[in-house]
Scaffold this motif. Structure first.
Motif, PDB file in Angstrom:
ATOM      1  N   TYR A 133      20.364   7.806  11.287  1.00  0.00           N
ATOM      2  CA  TYR A 133      20.455   9.075  10.576  1.00  0.00           C
ATOM      3  C   TYR A 133      19.070   9.434  10.056  1.00  0.00           C
ATOM      4  CZ  TYR A 133      21.698  12.696   7.225  1.00  0.00           C
ATOM      5  OH  TYR A 133      21.752  13.879   6.535  1.00  0.00           O
ATOM      6  N   GLN A 134      18.592  10.595  10.430  1.00  0.00           N
ATOM      7  CA  GLN A 134      17.279  11.093  10.010  1.00  0.00           C
ATOM      8  C   GLN A 134      16.192  10.038  10.268  1.00  0.00           C
ATOM      9  OE1 GLN A 134      18.466  14.159   9.849  1.00  0.00           O
ATOM     10  NE2 GLN A 134      17.477  14.760   7.928  1.00  0.00           N
ATOM     11  N   ALA A 135      16.150   9.514  11.473  1.00  0.00           N
ATOM     12  CA  ALA A 135      15.278   8.374  11.772  1.00  0.00           C
ATOM     13  C   ALA A 135      14.246   8.701  12.856  1.00  0.00           C
ATOM     14  CB  ALA A 135      16.123   7.175  12.201  1.00  0.00           C
ATOM     15  N   THR A 147      19.545  16.106  11.159  1.00  0.00           N
ATOM     16  CA  THR A 147      18.973  17.452  11.306  1.00  0.00           C
ATOM     17  C   THR A 147      17.552  17.399  11.843  1.00  0.00           C
ATOM     18  OG1 THR A 147      18.242  17.426   8.985  1.00  0.00           O
ATOM     19  CG2 THR A 147      20.401  18.385   9.466  1.00  0.00           C
ATOM     20  N   ASP A 148      17.022  16.201  12.046  1.00  0.00           N
ATOM     21  CA  ASP A 148      15.683  16.061  12.620  1.00  0.00           C
ATOM     22  C   ASP A 148      15.814  15.810  14.127  1.00  0.00           C
ATOM     23  OD1 ASP A 148      16.495  13.430  12.821  1.00  0.00           O
ATOM     24  OD2 ASP A 148      15.013  12.629  11.420  1.00  0.00           O
ATOM     25  N   ASN A 149      14.837  15.187  14.732  1.00  0.00           N
ATOM     26  CA  ASN A 149      14.782  15.018  16.183  1.00  0.00           C
ATOM     27  C   ASN A 149      15.355  13.678  16.667  1.00  0.00           C
ATOM     28  OD1 ASN A 149      13.986  16.363  18.585  1.00  0.00           O
ATOM     29  ND2 ASN A 149      12.218  14.997  18.778  1.00  0.00           N
ATOM     30  N   THR A 150      16.081  12.987  15.810  1.00  0.00           N
ATOM     31  CA  THR A 150      16.570  11.649  16.149  1.00  0.00           C
ATOM     32  C   THR A 150      17.356  11.613  17.455  1.00  0.00           C
ATOM     33  OG1 THR A 150      16.665  10.975  13.817  1.00  0.00           O
ATOM     34  CG2 THR A 150      18.005   9.724  15.364  1.00  0.00           C
ATOM     35  N   PHE A 151      18.358  12.483  17.592  1.00  0.00           N
ATOM     36  CA  PHE A 151      19.226  12.402  18.770  1.00  0.00           C
ATOM     37  C   PHE A 151      18.489  12.815  20.039  1.00  0.00           C
ATOM     38  CE2 PHE A 151      22.717  13.828  21.596  1.00  0.00           C
ATOM     39  CZ  PHE A 151      23.343  12.600  21.721  1.00  0.00           C
ATOM     40  N   ASN A 152      17.585  13.765  19.949  1.00  0.00           N
ATOM     41  CA  ASN A 152      16.803  14.160  21.128  1.00  0.00           C
ATOM     42  C   ASN A 152      15.968  12.999  21.646  1.00  0.00           C
ATOM     43  OD1 ASN A 152      17.749  16.806  21.075  1.00  0.00           O
ATOM     44  ND2 ASN A 152      16.089  17.520  19.749  1.00  0.00           N
ATOM     45  N   ILE A 153      15.425  12.221  20.726  1.00  0.00           N
ATOM     46  CA  ILE A 153      14.635  11.051  21.122  1.00  0.00           C
ATOM     47  C   ILE A 153      15.525  10.028  21.823  1.00  0.00           C
ATOM     48  CG2 ILE A 153      13.242   9.110  20.272  1.00  0.00           C
ATOM     49  CD1 ILE A 153      12.318  10.989  17.993  1.00  0.00           C
ATOM     50  N   LYS A 187      29.427  16.471  12.671  1.00  0.00           N
ATOM     51  CA  LYS A 187      29.009  16.644  11.289  1.00  0.00           C
ATOM     52  C   LYS A 187      28.784  15.267  10.682  1.00  0.00           C
ATOM     53  CE  LYS A 187      33.737  16.846   9.456  1.00  0.00           C
ATOM     54  NZ  LYS A 187      34.692  17.637   8.621  1.00  0.00           N
ATOM     55  N   ASN A 188      28.044  15.231   9.597  1.00  0.00           N
ATOM     56  CA  ASN A 188      27.740  13.954   8.961  1.00  0.00           C
ATOM     57  C   ASN A 188      29.012  13.329   8.420  1.00  0.00           C
ATOM     58  OD1 ASN A 188      26.835  12.458   6.177  1.00  0.00           O
ATOM     59  ND2 ASN A 188      25.329  12.200   7.787  1.00  0.00           N
ATOM     60  N   GLY A 209      18.754   2.436  12.670  1.00  0.00           N
ATOM     61  CA  GLY A 209      17.836   3.246  13.456  1.00  0.00           C
ATOM     62  C   GLY A 209      16.390   3.142  13.058  1.00  0.00           C
ATOM     63  N   ASP A 210      16.098   2.409  11.992  1.00  0.00           N
ATOM     64  CA  ASP A 210      14.708   2.221  11.588  1.00  0.00           C
ATOM     65  C   ASP A 210      14.278   0.753  11.611  1.00  0.00           C
ATOM     66  OD1 ASP A 210      16.320   1.507   9.488  1.00  0.00           O
ATOM     67  OD2 ASP A 210      15.325   2.755   7.983  1.00  0.00           O
TER      68      ASP A 210
END
Length: 300
Positions: free
Chosen positions: A13-15, A44-50, A73-74, A99-100
């Motif tokens: 999440y947001q990673a 909402t950042d680029n996490t899933f695209n990566i 949704k979260n 994820g981090d």
């Protein structure tokens, strides 16, 4: 003997700043009989695209057993874990990765050497790293917790808030199925899994560093400096919410645990105090406590 089938789950999440290292750690695993699940809790950042790009470009040995998921949704910790561990994971064992964080290549291979039917959880030491992946020197005192997990009672584990090392866990799916899913209000599963594993059987802690665990020094989750009022309130609020959610989960799990009635009454009183504390945030009560604590500390 055939090797157990493992679900290696990277939960993010947001990673976006760190997810690639977590992905690389998953792809690098030397263990063969496993699936990899990457799941993003509606970042909402680029996490899933990566994640999507990395999986698309990956050509290694785990290619055929990779699943990606992005929640619409979260969902929060409880509901997200319920979806991943009980609905999506096909493995006999679940290996956890945030994820981090970054798993070493032999992590799953080593954990599976200790995977027995009577073991609930296997967990281990980690390298501690900062936001730039530099190792942070630290003294680890987890052996104190492990001693209680091994020698104490289930009531000791719950009363003292003893955790398993959540970010490093390898979990027996049979134990998960015995108790069933989490309540969705939980914000930390480590204590819940500790008492569940204590009931189920053995808890094994390896004196080995099999991953790098990232600590965000500017995050409220890790910054326990209460010199500022805003941090003080956030920590008090989170601790109260966590205690309330654990109490709720213990009540649900008592159908399996069969805890002593007097102990449940003790927990009920503690839960009431935490509900009062949580309710009174914003009323000024904690600001007065904050001032009194700081004044008292100065006079020591």
């Amino acid at each position: 003997m055939s090797k157990p089938f493992v679900s290696f789950i990277v939960m993010a999440y947001q990673a976006e700043k760190f997810i690639q290292e977590a992905i690389d750690g998953a792809f690098a695993q030397t263990y063969d009989n496993m699936e990899i699940i990457f799941s993003d809790d509606a970042s909402t950042d680029n996490t899933f695209n990566i994640i999507e790009t990395a999986v698309k470009n990956y050509t290694g040995k785990h290619k055929a057993n990779i699943t990606i998921n992005c929640n619409e949704k979260n969902m929060g910790i409880g509901a997200h874990l319920n979806k991943l561990w009980w609905q999506m994971a096909k493995g006999d064992w679940i290996v956890v990765s945030a994820g981090d964080d970054v798993s070493l290549p032999n992590r799953v291979e080593r954990l599976m050497e200790f995977a027995k039917d009577d073991v609930g959880i296997i967990h281990h030491y980690s390298h501690l790293i900062d936001k730039d992946s530099n190792i942070i020197p630290h003294t680890d005192t987890y052996h104190i917790n492990q001693k209680i997990l091994e020698e104490g009672t289930i009531e000791d584990v719950i009363r003292k808030g003893i955790c398993v090392r959540g970010g490093t866990m390898c979990i027996n799916k049979k134990m998960l199925n015995l108790f069933g899913t989490f309540n969705t209000d939980i914000i930390n599963e480590d204590i819940i899994l500790a008492y569940r594993a204590k009931y189920f059987g053995k808890i094994i802690h390896l004196d080995e560093k099999l991953m790098s665990y990232r600590e965000h020094l500017n995050s409220i989750s890790y910054n326990f400096n209460t010199s500022s009022y805003s941090n003080y309130v956030k920590i008090k609020s989170r601790n109260s919410r966590n205690a309330i959610s654990i109490y709720h989960q213990v009540l649900k799990d008592d159908k399996i645990l069969k805890l002593n009635r007097s102990f449940l009454e003790e927990l009920k009183l503690k839960n009431l105090q935490n509900r009062i504390d949580f309710f009174l945030f914003g009323s000024g009560k904690f600001y007065r406590e904050f001032i009194l604590e700081k004044s008292f500390a100065k006079n020591l």
